[in-house]
Design a protein around this motif. Structure first.
Motif, short mmCIF file in Angstrom:
data_model
loop_
_atom_site.label_atom_id
_atom_site.label_comp_id
_atom_site.label_asym_id
_atom_site.label_seq_id
_atom_site.Cartn_x
_atom_site.Cartn_y
_atom_site.Cartn_z
N VAL A 1 -4.05 8.59 -5.10
CA VAL A 1 -4.58 7.63 -4.11
C VAL A 1 -5.37 8.42 -3.07
O VAL A 1 -4.87 9.36 -2.47
N GLU A 2 -6.66 8.09 -2.91
CA GLU A 2 -7.45 8.86 -1.94
C GLU A 2 -7.31 8.29 -0.53
O GLU A 2 -7.30 8.99 0.45
N GLU A 3 -7.19 6.98 -0.42
CA GLU A 3 -7.15 6.44 0.95
C GLU A 3 -6.58 5.01 0.90
O GLU A 3 -6.84 4.29 -0.05
N ILE A 4 -5.80 4.63 1.92
CA ILE A 4 -5.36 3.22 2.00
C ILE A 4 -5.57 2.77 3.45
O ILE A 4 -5.29 3.53 4.38
N VAL B 1 -8.66 4.67 -5.12
CA VAL B 1 -7.94 5.49 -6.11
C VAL B 1 -8.97 6.44 -6.74
O VAL B 1 -10.18 6.14 -6.77
N CYS C 1 -7.21 -0.09 -1.24
CA CYS C 1 -6.63 1.19 -1.67
C CYS C 1 -7.66 1.86 -2.54
O CYS C 1 -8.07 1.31 -3.57
N LEU D 1 0.85 -1.20 0.00
CA LEU D 1 0.00 0.00 0.00
C LEU D 1 0.89 1.25 0.00
O LEU D 1 0.64 2.21 -0.74
N HIS D 2 1.94 1.22 0.82
CA HIS D 2 2.81 2.42 0.86
C HIS D 2 3.46 2.64 -0.49
O HIS D 2 3.56 3.74 -0.99
N GLN E 1 1.05 4.21 -2.68
CA GLN E 1 0.86 5.62 -2.26
C GLN E 1 1.92 6.50 -2.87
O GLN E 1 1.63 7.48 -3.56
N GLU E 2 3.21 6.08 -2.71
CA GLU E 2 4.26 7.01 -3.20
C GLU E 2 4.39 6.93 -4.70
O GLU E 2 4.76 7.91 -5.36
#
Lengths: 167, 292, 366, 388
Positions: free
Chosen positions: B122-125, B136, B134, B111-112, B115-116
């Motif tokens: 990415v709105e939320e994980i 998007v 995740c 997930l990280h 994210q990067e």
């Protein structure tokens, strides 16, 4: 050379034929009603078909020792039934404290025999009996009521009597 | 005791005036109960809820203390003895084996990495019940799928499942389309989620995962979300000319009745009327299972 | 010069070898198939819509009517998904019984596959021999949960009742007889030159195509990818069982046939281990009477005989019904491979292709 | 022996024809019955065991009677016989549908053609060499006259048989074409192509006995093949038998070569549009063809009226002890038993072996069977010039 020999002489077909031939001989030379018959056909009407103790047959209302209907119209079975085939009307009976079902209608036509009703009944007043001869000639015979309407909840469906196994 | 005094069974319960036509339109199954809440699991809403619950609990406790104070003051005023001090309600200890899996902070490196790599898209994980989710933004879904497919570190080879859910009560979006990816080599599962408003048609995943072909056709058939540049965007389960999308919440379980075949093939409807008359007496009604 | 226009023919929906109501539009150039398009939806009963209006407890009834050949595998998938949604831990004895019943069900499903596949290619007796074994398994289903096919065997949180008294005897009798029956099928079919000619090199599907099309189950394992959810994401009591995942590399009908026959042997092995290591203890977790969901979203996949069957549940706060109930049916995804397998082959090959895909229309149309 | 006049010899041949027709129309329905029963026994189940609606009236009585037969081991095989009668009646009483715009005359002729072609072949088959039996003197018109084993003792018997057998193909093609619909046409063409392409290896595999016995007469050939061959003749006989049987299966569209009406294929058989007795004709024609192939195989390779197959009778005869001499002479019963055994192997093979694909059926004929039959012919020729 080996491959040529194997294609020429049909060993594999011979092996297959020998297996089925063995089965043919066993069934042909053994009468079909020994203790353990070699064939797997179960001759249903002549030899009654046995069902396991937990078999889920048709819904029946139970009566306790004094002949009273055990059902107390808590409507649990009516709520849990996935296809909503049970319809109960609550009523009063003079000599009895608990409520008494005036009408307990069970539509065997749409019932899927999942035994949720028996599981949800807290008073063990209904069971699925071991009857599997449930055919009927017209559609109305499938909606079984408490009294009258041809079939009621206590006896097996009339078609069951035709089975030759009785004699 | 002549037989008149015995209770005469009435020759038939008061027969209804005309034939009893079962009114399908008004049957309970056709009434639609629209959901009021938006059960979209996400970390932010959960934390907000928990904070709100704690705050409400605190406020209730303060109110109880305040009532106690006023009740005590009033009691002194009339000279009666003081009421009992309120005791804080301890949460009921449920000993059963049911522990609801709440959303937690995302600790997984997949997930990280997402994210990067995707940054703002990415709105939320978060993680819930051991599953990585995740969310998007709806425009960047194809890019996210490509990333999961080609990136060596992620390497999600198979799109196991793609579904959508209808949220009528939600503001800003109407559906949530969910992609379940499986990485066979790394034995991991990931869920990508996008929130789609009514008329928006998201990018089709067929370019990256050809298995999405039929899944997207089924989503279109059932919920009405058309996917952009999909090989053949037609209905798959219902007939081609079926009106309405069955899995929407405003579609009744019994259907609009546009294709109701006769109760039975009796053309005259004679047998049907008799059966429904009997049904009337038997009180057969299609009730909605109300789960109290 | 002679442009022979292609002939448009419908295979199905009412056809003896389409395992249910599948319609395939074929465009034929003489005998070879140039274009093939499966059309489904003839058995669509709207299970997902129904389950959204039924309580969690009642949902199980619809799962065993989806893939009617392997009802217990569907029930297990449904039960595990619900337990994951509510966060319920199931006692170990229930896990063992579930694993055993699931493996019995895999045997029954593979036997039906072998029967209909061999019948489509012409070997009639294998059909009857396979059904002879399946009868014993269905009797065990009936002994445990009361019904042969629509089993509704499990409950959320475990099982309704423990094993019936005579169950071990039935299982021992079956396991003693089963290896010799497998040899019988293999003697009839494995070396048979006509069977080999009809299956070797027919309906090939390479590993990359299979993964791209999302194919799971024996079809994928026959292409060389050892992806088995019982090993990849162990559930029920599979973590404690040691069995190996049979795979082959030829990825054609004959390879899938061999993979499924080996899988039957592995299932018998698992059942034996379950019987030996059955722990004591309760079979049902302690749960509140009515299950109320929280806002929660769960996708749980288990290994059904035909592939990965996944349940996607969305729970709504405080309501007894699932907000969304979606089933990822293995047959539905595997059927996407039919055009890639059938195009270029002859009509007789599409019958073999449908057979190896082991599709059941109940779970495809849901 | 009195010389029969013309009318007497005609009456005798009529009686012979009657006997053969009776033989055919007894063996064929029993094969139809055996098809279900033997397939059932192969698959470890009982074939047809009772007649429909089995509780009341005549069928109820029959069912109870058959239920008692089931107790006796071998007799329980005959338990479904009344069911067979019901089948035959059904075929006769069923309504005869004529598809629209079908060519009426050809539609009517096709089943007759294939039926006649199948039955007429028996004329050249000789069940017993020489005299079968002689009429007792008190017999009204033909008292005291001998009756020969075969109906017609054609000296080009084999050629005649092959000619008539290939007429059957016309019946199938015409049926396919006359029913005026896409699928029977395809089925008809496929089965015609299959039968034509299997005529070649069939004829070639029958050449081996011709070479060995240097005559085309059926009786003559079966006599030489059964008794007249040296030890070396065993090889071409066994290989010839297997090859002939395979071609026979393909000729009569039986498994593993039953392409035309392979029920789970897309294309239905050529007799889809037929119903009632016309379909019955095709159905019986198929079984009569099976009996014809069985009769030829039994006649040439399994020794025909002599007991031991593959020419072993010739080797065993000189050392036969006196009391066993009855087994030395040819008797019609051995021939009939061999035919029944071959019909059993038809059904036995149908039960166990899967079906070839259509192009494989063709490739088996041209790539495997024809070279093998030629090799067998070479073997027969070698045996002929060295050993005999």
């Amino acid at each position: 050379m080996n491959k040529l020999l194997r294609t020429l002489i049909p060993f594999d077909i011979a092996k297959g034929l020998s297996i089925t031939g063995k089965h043919f001989a066993k069934v042909f030379f053994t009468a079909n009603r020994r203790k353990v018959p070699f064939h797997i056909t179960s001759e249903y009407p002549e030899i009654p078909a046995k069902v396991q103790p937990r078999y889920r047959g048709r819904l029946t209302l139970l009566k306790d020792e004094q002949g009273e209907i055990k059902c107390v119209c808590c409507l649990a079975c009516e709520k849990i039934c996935p296809t909503q085939v049970i319809t109960i009307e609550k009523g009063k009976k003079e000599g009895r404290k608990m409520p008494f079902p005036v009408r307990y209608d069970f539509e065997m036509e749409r019932c899927i025999f999942c035994e949720f009703c028996v599981e949800s009944c807290g008073f063990d007043s209904i069971i699925l009996n071991h009857q599997f001869e449930l055919a009927a000639y017209n559609r109305e015979d499938f909606s079984i009521g408490m009294e009258g309407l041809g079939q009621n909840m206590y006896e097996p469906t009339p078609v069951g009597k035709f089975s030759v196994a009785d004699d | 005791m002549s037989d008149e005094t015995l209770p005469q069974p009435s020759e038939s319960p008061e027969a209804p005036a005309g034939p009893y036509i079962y009114d399908y339109a008004a049957s309970p199954q056709r009434q639609v109960v629209m959901p009021k809440t938006v059960p979209l699991p996400s970390l932010r809403t959960y934390e907000a809820e928990v904070k709100a619950a704690v705050a409400a609990d605190e406020a209730k406790w303060q109110k109880m203390l305040a009532d106690f104070e006023t009740a005590k003051a009033k009691a002194e005023a009339e000279g009666k003895e003081a009421p009992k001090p309120p005791v804080r309600p301890v949460p009921r200890k449920d000993d059963n084996d049911l522990k609801t899996p709440w959303p937690q902070e995302a600790k997984d490196d997949d997930l990280h990495r997402l994210q990067e790599r995707l940054g703002g898209k990415v709105e939320e994980i978060f993680e819930q019940a051991g599953e990585l989710t995740c969310q998007v933004s709806k425009e960047a879904i194809l890019e996210a799928l490509q990333l999961c497919r080609q990136d060596i570190a992620l390497n999600y080879e198979m799109l196991a499942d793609q579904t959508a859910t209808h949220y009528p009560a939600a503001t800003g979006f109407a559906f949530s389309v969910v992609y379940h990816l499986t990485s066979i080599s790394r034995r991991k599962r990931l869920r990508l989620r996008i929130l789609v408003p009514e008329e928006f048609s998201p990018e089709s995943a067929c370019a990256v995962y050809p298995s999405a072909n039929w899944m997207e056709r089924e989503i279109y058939d059932m919920l009405g979300i058309r996917f952009a540049n999909h090989p053949d965007m037609t209905r798959i389960l219902c007939p081609e000319d079926w009106e309405g999308h069955p899995l929407r919440k405003d579609y009744p379980v019994v259907g609009w009745g546009q294709r109701d075949i006769a109760f039975r093939e009796d053309r005259g409807g004679m047998l049907e009327r008799i059966a429904l008359q009997k049904a009337g007496q038997l009180g057969i009604n299609l009730k909605q299972p109300k789960a109290e | 010069m002679f442009k022979n226009e292609e002939m448009e023919i419908n295979l199905g929906p009412q056809h003896p070898s389409t395992h249910g109501v599948l319609r395939v539009k074929l465009r034929l150039d003489g005998e070879t198939i140039t274009h093939c398009r499966p059309m489904i939806g003839y058995l669509h009963r709207g299970v997902e819509k129904i389950c959204e209006n039924q309580t969690f407890f009642q949902g199980q009834v619809w799962t065993d009517r989806m893939d009617y050949c392997s009802a217990v595998a569907n029930n297990l998938g449904w039960a595990e998904a619900n337990e994951k949604l509510f966060g319920i831990t199931v006692p170990r004895r229930a896990q063992y019984i579930r694993t055993m019943l699931n493996e019995f069900n895999r045997l029954a499903s593979h036997l039906i596959w072998l029967a209909t596949h061999a019948l489509d290619i012409g070997a009639m007796t294998v059909f009857l021999y396979a059904f002879r074994e399946r009868e014993d398994i269905l009797d065990m289903n009936e002994a445990f949960c009361g019904s042969r096919l629509t089993t509704t065997a499990f409950r959320i949180g475990g099982l309704r009742e423990d094993l019936p008294p005579g169950f071990e005897k039935l299982v021992k009798k079956f396991l003693a007889k089963f290896p010799s029956c497998i040899e019988e099928y293999e003697n009839l079919l494995n070396e048979n030159r006509i069977w080999k000619k009809r299956t070797i090199g027919v309906a090939k599907l390479s590993a990359e195509d299979a993964i791209a099309l999302g194919i799971t189950g024996p079809v994928l394992r026959a292409a060389g990818v050892p992806y088995d959810i019982r090993k990849a994401f162990p559930y029920a009591a599979y973590a404690e069982m040691n069995f190996d995942v049979p795979t082959r590399t030829e990825a054609d009908t004959y390879a899938r046939y061999l993979v499924r026959m080996d899988e039957m042997r592995q299932s018998a092995r698992i059942i034996q281990q379950c019987m030996d290591g059955m722990p004591e203890g309760p079979v049902m977790a302690k749960l509140p009477k009515i299950l109320k969901a929280e806002v929660n979203e769960v996708y749980h996949a288990t290994e059904a005989p035909k592939g990965e069957i996944g349940y996607y549940l969305v729970g709504e706060k405080g309501s007894g019904n699932p907000y969304r109930f979606h089933v990822r049916a293995p047959g539905f995804i595997n059927l996407q491979a039919l055009p890639k397998m059938a195009e270029g082959g002859l009509i007789a090959d599409i019958v073999a292709a449908i057979g190896t895909l082991d599709i059941v229309l109940g779970e495809i149309d849901r | 022996m009195p010389i029969p006049t013309l009318t007497q010899s005609i009456v005798i041949t009529l009686i012979q024809c009657l006997l053969v027709v009776i033989f055919v129309f007894v063996v064929v329905p029993l094969t139809v019955f055996a098809e279900r029963k033997v397939l059932g026994y192969l698959q470890q189940r009982l074939g047809s065991t009772r007649v429909a609606s089995g509780h009341i009236g005549i069928t109820g009585w029959m069912n109870r009677g058959m239920w008692k037969w089931g107790r006796i081991p071998v007799l329980s095989y005959w338990r479904g016989i009344p069911g067979l009668v019901a089948d035959v009646l059904k075929l006769i009483l069923k309504e005869d549908i004529l598809p629209a715009k079908a060519d009426k005359f050809v539609f009517f002729i096709a089943p007759a053609l294939s039926m006649v072609a199948a039955v007429v072949v028996f004329a050249a088959v000789s069940f017993v060499p020489g005299v079968f039996f002689t009429f007792p003197t008190w017999f009204p018109f033909v008292g005291g006259l001998p009756v020969s084993g075969g109906i017609a003792d054609i000296n080009v018997g084999l050629l005649w048989i092959l000619g008539v057998a290939s007429v059957g193909v016309y019946g199938i093609v015409l049926a396919g074409w006359a029913s005026n619909s896409k699928y029977p046409l395809l089925g008809g063409l496929r089965s015609a192509a299959q039968m034509v392409s299997y005529e070649v290896p069939l004829a070639l595999s029958l050449l081996a006995p011709v070479v060995l016995s240097s005559s085309l007469n059926f009786a003559e050939m079966s006599k030489v093949m059964a008794t007249g061959l040296p030890f070396w003749g065993l090889a071409p006989q066994i290989i010839g038998f297997l090859l002939y049987l395979t071609c026979g299966f393909a000729e009569t569209n039986r498994l593993p070569f039953d392409m035309p009406e392979a029920e789970n294929e897309l294309v239905a058989g050529f007799h889809t549009e037929y119903s009632g007795m016309k379909f019955g004709f095709f159905y019986l024609a198929e079984y009569i063809n099976m009996t014809v192939v069985a009769a030829l195989a039994a006649g040439f390779f399994l020794g025909g009226p002599w007991l031991l197959p593959f020419g072993l009778q010739g080797l065993v005869n000189p050392y036969l002890p006196a009391f066993l001499s009855w087994f030395g002479e040819p008797h019609a019963i051995f021939f009939v038993v061999k035919i029944i055994f071959l019909l059993f192997t038809y059904i036995w093979v149908r039960g166990t072996i899967p079906r070839y694909r259509y192009d494989q059926v063709m490739s088996v004929a041209w790539k495997y069977l024809i070279p093998l039959t030629l090799f067998n012919l070479l073997l027969a020729a070698l045996v002929r010039c060295f050993a005999v």
